[in-house]
Design a protein around this motif. Structure first.
Motif, short mmCIF file in Angstrom:
data_model
loop_
_atom_site.label_atom_id
_atom_site.label_comp_id
_atom_site.label_asym_id
_atom_site.label_seq_id
_atom_site.Cartn_x
_atom_site.Cartn_y
_atom_site.Cartn_z
N PHE A 144 -11.85 0.94 -4.48
CA PHE A 144 -11.17 2.09 -3.61
C PHE A 144 -9.76 2.00 -3.39
CE2 PHE A 144 -10.05 4.17 0.31
CZ PHE A 144 -10.48 5.38 0.09
N ALA A 145 -9.32 0.60 -3.27
CA ALA A 145 -7.86 0.22 -3.18
C ALA A 145 -7.43 0.69 -4.56
CB ALA A 145 -7.77 -1.08 -2.92
N ASP A 146 -7.94 0.30 -5.80
CA ASP A 146 -7.51 0.72 -6.90
C ASP A 146 -7.42 2.11 -7.14
OD1 ASP A 146 -6.16 -0.63 -9.46
OD2 ASP A 146 -7.94 0.31 -10.27
N ALA A 147 -8.41 2.64 -6.80
CA ALA A 147 -8.34 4.15 -6.56
C ALA A 147 -6.79 4.78 -6.24
CB ALA A 147 -9.30 5.02 -5.91
N LEU A 148 -6.52 4.17 -4.81
CA LEU A 148 -5.54 4.83 -3.93
C LEU A 148 -4.16 4.25 -4.92
CD1 LEU A 148 -3.90 5.98 -1.35
CD2 LEU A 148 -3.85 3.58 -0.87
N ARG A 149 -4.34 3.12 -5.52
CA ARG A 149 -3.11 2.63 -6.34
C ARG A 149 -2.92 3.40 -7.34
NH1 ARG A 149 -1.68 -0.52 -10.67
NH2 ARG A 149 -3.49 -0.77 -11.48
N ARG A 150 -3.81 4.27 -8.28
CA ARG A 150 -3.65 4.88 -9.17
C ARG A 150 -3.23 6.42 -8.86
NH1 ARG A 150 -8.42 2.60 -10.68
NH2 ARG A 150 -9.88 4.58 -9.96
N VAL A 151 -3.62 7.04 -7.52
CA VAL A 151 -3.23 7.96 -6.79
C VAL A 151 -1.83 8.03 -6.56
CG1 VAL A 151 -3.58 9.64 -4.86
CG2 VAL A 151 -5.41 8.89 -5.99
N SER A 166 -15.23 5.91 4.24
CA SER A 166 -16.54 5.82 5.07
C SER A 166 -17.51 4.80 4.35
CB SER A 166 -17.03 6.97 5.65
OG SER A 166 -17.33 7.98 4.53
N SER A 167 -17.66 4.74 2.85
CA SER A 167 -18.82 4.33 2.18
C SER A 167 -18.52 2.79 2.38
CB SER A 167 -18.75 4.74 0.93
OG SER A 167 -19.62 4.38 -0.09
N SER A 168 -17.26 2.45 1.83
CA SER A 168 -17.22 0.99 1.86
C SER A 168 -16.62 0.31 3.35
CB SER A 168 -15.91 0.64 0.76
OG SER A 168 -14.87 1.12 1.06
N GLY A 169 -16.23 1.06 4.21
CA GLY A 169 -15.64 0.71 5.53
C GLY A 169 -14.59 0.02 5.46
N VAL A 170 -13.47 0.74 4.79
CA VAL A 170 -12.16 -0.45 4.46
C VAL A 170 -10.96 0.77 4.81
CG1 VAL A 170 -13.01 -1.96 2.89
CG2 VAL A 170 -12.02 0.26 1.91
N MET A 171 -9.64 0.33 5.25
CA MET A 171 -8.55 1.08 5.18
C MET A 171 -7.49 0.64 4.08
SD MET A 171 -5.91 1.14 8.36
CE MET A 171 -7.29 1.87 9.60
N VAL A 172 -6.92 1.56 3.19
CA VAL A 172 -6.10 1.05 2.28
C VAL A 172 -4.88 1.77 2.61
CG1 VAL A 172 -7.72 0.62 0.51
CG2 VAL A 172 -6.69 3.08 0.91
N ALA A 173 -3.71 1.27 2.35
CA ALA A 173 -2.35 1.81 2.59
C ALA A 173 -1.47 1.46 1.49
CB ALA A 173 -1.88 1.25 4.00
N ALA A 174 -0.39 2.35 1.34
CA ALA A 174 0.45 2.33 0.25
C ALA A 174 2.03 2.78 0.75
CB ALA A 174 0.22 2.79 -0.99
N LYS A 175 2.97 2.37 0.31
CA LYS A 175 4.23 2.92 0.88
C LYS A 175 5.36 2.69 -0.19
CE LYS A 175 7.20 0.94 3.52
NZ LYS A 175 8.35 0.72 3.01
N ASN A 176 6.06 3.69 -0.06
CA ASN A 176 7.29 3.68 -1.08
C ASN A 176 8.33 4.72 -0.09
OD1 ASN A 176 9.56 3.48 -2.91
ND2 ASN A 176 9.00 5.36 -3.68
N GLY A 177 9.26 3.89 0.96
CA GLY A 177 10.21 4.53 1.61
C GLY A 177 10.12 4.70 3.08
N SER A 178 8.94 5.21 3.45
CA SER A 178 8.46 5.26 4.72
C SER A 178 7.82 4.03 5.26
CB SER A 178 7.50 6.58 4.92
OG SER A 178 7.98 7.86 4.57
N PRO A 179 8.28 3.75 6.73
CA PRO A 179 8.00 2.61 7.28
C PRO A 179 6.37 2.36 7.57
CG PRO A 179 8.89 4.04 8.82
CD PRO A 179 9.02 4.59 7.55
N LEU A 180 6.01 1.10 7.15
CA LEU A 180 4.48 0.63 7.77
C LEU A 180 4.72 -1.01 8.25
CD1 LEU A 180 1.90 2.04 5.21
CD2 LEU A 180 2.39 2.78 7.71
N VAL A 181 4.16 -1.09 9.33
CA VAL A 181 4.23 -2.63 9.75
C VAL A 181 2.69 -3.09 10.24
CG1 VAL A 181 5.11 -4.34 11.61
CG2 VAL A 181 6.21 -1.95 10.93
N LEU A 182 2.36 -4.17 9.77
CA LEU A 182 1.11 -4.81 9.97
C LEU A 182 0.91 -5.79 10.95
CD1 LEU A 182 -1.93 -5.37 8.81
CD2 LEU A 182 -1.06 -7.02 7.42
N GLY A 183 0.19 -5.58 11.92
CA GLY A 183 0.05 -6.63 13.12
C GLY A 183 -1.21 -7.27 13.09
#
Length: 593
Positions: A144-151, A166-183
């Motif tokens: 699923f992460a690789d799918a987001l990378r291709r998208v 909901s199938s694998s029960g994971v969250m994925v994130a990708a960014k270029n420009g807009s901010p994201l912070v992991l806690g």
């Protein structure tokens, strides 16, 4: 400009946790909001138009969920256009901050493939592109992460995207420009558009770099390079902000709270920023051409800096509005220094031309910024953290005077008189504190009572006070929706005075400097045409119909003079019944063009 908040961890009321995070991020956009959590039955979703206010959510407990508070770009303010968005199967949910510049092309392709898109947003195409990429995938988190990378590589523009599976029960994130912070919390992982929203949960964070993506599961977090798919590292930082700094406390609104925080911030800058001011001065001395850029309030601070360096250090600085700087880059060289001012460090109209200037011209970049780990903070060769603490009100107040204080000290450092600059900032802090006492506040409230129903307010200043007039006008129009305009005092007879009618409020900045006689003469001309003259000055004048006294602090006058206008904007907002913290159509951080 939108707000994003997500959680992966223990089973709990994730929807309530996410909604609380969105409330802390609502200054980034408040057209609509939505929350999605993963349950045994799939994705449970709720979304609604309007501000969050005291809204509650009643959703099943979960270990995985996210939410979004929207500043509308593509599509109107409707329930369908609110985030999160689902794919056709309901397996995938997506939220997004940014603008997908080629979304029409992608949307048309998806429609031709039989997808049913319900919204007008650019965001929804991501959910359906992921649906295409995950057909037959099963429940593989890495897949699923690789799918987001291709998208994500299909998307044009500067964006931050998050998706739930909901199938694998994971969250994925990708960014270029807009901010994201992991806690990194003791009970799980948090992700947000702004570090301040993470303070109730953790101070251990990693700022996601452009071109990075994350796979977040209950077991851990892994980062990858979007272009290559190779593993990437995350640099962990410790937030110095306290939770109390991000809370209202006993104040009714963040605007008035942040106005009152300014004296202590100014004193801290005077005591702690001397070394940074000296380094910045040395960089300016070594450069061949120095440029100040910023947008909105930061632009007004940068313009003030141009005057400060001229009068204090006899040093020429070029000023440009950030959104126009890209059209003025032709004469930059590797010896040029660009000093960018931004509260958030994510302002797209500053970041974009800086990326081009660094890449194509090889310029050196310095930053005055308030957010550790922000895009501007990380891309600059030298960054000065303002130390103003979280600024939650959309209107910039304490970050503005903090920038002025750092610029003032740097100008004095460039002239070999840093201690004088420090002392002047301390005097300004005392002057601001005096303005915040009940007597002056009462005068400002009484003034607001007299002019709150006026259609126009005009403001004039000369020299250092010209930018004060611009900034004061910006504060008033942002939060009251009164038409307010600032002008150079010498421009009155070049057209501006035609706007004056009987009773028109005219605010005049008249510090005790070389501009005072000329600006008072201009005020007299306004009064002769019926203007109601409001003086902001250390001394009263016969031309003033209303006087707000301020301390005489010499070159630091723009710091002190900013505060009466901030107070007036607040009092006018209360009187007119507008929201002082969340003005219509605005968001705190401008991350889209």
């Amino acid at each position: 400009m939108c707000g994003i908040f997500g959680y992966v961890g223990k089973d709990r009321d994730v929807a309530g946790l996410v909604l609380d995070g969105l409330k802390r991020l609502e200054y980034r956009g408040y057209d609509s909001w939505g929350v999605a959590v993963v349950t045994d039955e799939g994705i449970n979703l709720t979304k609604q138009v309007g501000k969050i206010g005291d809204a509650q959510v009643n959703m099943p407990d979960s270990f995985l969920g996210f939410g979004h508070t929207r500043w509308a770009t593509h599509g109107g303010v409707t329930d369908y256009n609110a985030h999160p968005h689902l794919d056709c199967t309901g397996r995938i949910a997506v939220i997004h901050n940014g603008i997908i510049e080629n979304f029409s092309e992608l949307r048309n392709k998806l429609l031709s493939q039989g997808h049913k898109l319900r919204s007008e947003t650019d965001t929804e195409v991501v959910a359906h592109l992921l649906e295409e990429e995950t057909k037959g995938l099963g429940s593989d988190p890495a897949g699923f992460a690789d799918a987001l990378r291709r998208v994500f590589m299909q998307l044009e523009g500067m964006n931050a995207v998050m998706a739930l599976d909901s199938s694998s029960g994971v969250m994925v994130a990708a960014k270029n420009g807009s901010p994201l912070v992991l806690g990194y919390g003791e009970d799980g992982y948090y992700i947000s558009s702004d570090a301040s929203a993470l303070l109730p949960h953790t101070r251990k964070v990693a700022f996601i770099a452009d071109g990075q993506m994350l796979l977040i599961t209950r077991e851990g977090v892994s980062a990858r390079d979007i272009q290559t798919g190779d593993p990437a590292s995350l640099e962990v930082s410790q937030l110095e902000w306290s939770l109390e700094q991000a809370e209202l406390g006993d104040y009714p609104h963040y605007l008035i709270k942040e106005i009152h925080e300014q004296p202590s911030i100014l004193r801290s800058i005077a005591m702690t920023q001397g070394e940074n001011a000296t380094t910045l001065a040395e960089m300016m001395r070594a450069s061949y051409g120095t440029f100040f850029i910023g947008c909105g309030t930061a632009a007004n601070a940068a313009l003030t800096g141009q005057y400060l360096f001229s009068r204090i250090a006899r040093f020429h600085v070029n000023f440009a509005v950030g959104s126009e700087f890209g059209y003025l880059e032709h004469f930059l060289t590797p010896q040029s220094l660009v000093i960018a001012l931004s509260q958030s460090g994510e302002t797209i109209d500053v970041i974009e031309p800086l990326i081009k200037a660094k890449k194509e011209k090889g310029v050196q970049v310095a930053a005055l910024v308030n957010v550790l780990g922000s895009t501007l903070y990380r891309m600059a060769d030298f960054s000065v953290l303002l130390g103003a603490g979280p600024e939650k009100c959309v209107l910039a107040t304490k970050s503005y005077t903090a920038k002025l204080a750092v610029l003032l000290m740097t100008a004095y450092a460039l002239d070999g008189r840093l201690d004088e600059g420090k002392e002047l900032v301390l005097r300004a802090a005392d002057g601001v504190e005096e303005l915040l006492r009940d007597g002056i506040r009462d005068k400002v409230e009484a003034l607001a009572e007299r002019i709150y129903d006026r259609e126009h307010i005009f403001l004039i200043g000369r020299g250092l006070s010209y930018s004060s007039a611009l900034e004061a006008a910006l504060k008033i129009k942002e939060v009251t929706y009164i038409h307010a305009e600032g002008f150079a005092g010498g421009e009155l007879k070049h057209g501006v005075i035609a706007l004056i009618e009987q009773g028109t409020p005219c605010i005049v900045f008249a510090p005790s400097d070389e501009t005072q006689a000329a600006i008072l003469s201009g005020a007299q001309e306004l009064k002769a045409r019926g203007g109601f003259i409001i003086g902001i000055s250390p001394k009263c004048s016969d031309v003033f119909d209303y006087w707000i006294p301020v301390a005489d602090v010499g070159d630091a006058s723009p710091i002190v003079n900013a505060v009466p206008a901030q107070l007036l904007a607040y009092c006018l907002s209360i009187k007119r019944g507008t929201d002082p913290d969340k003005p219509r159509n605005l968001a705190k951080s401008v991350t889209v063009k």
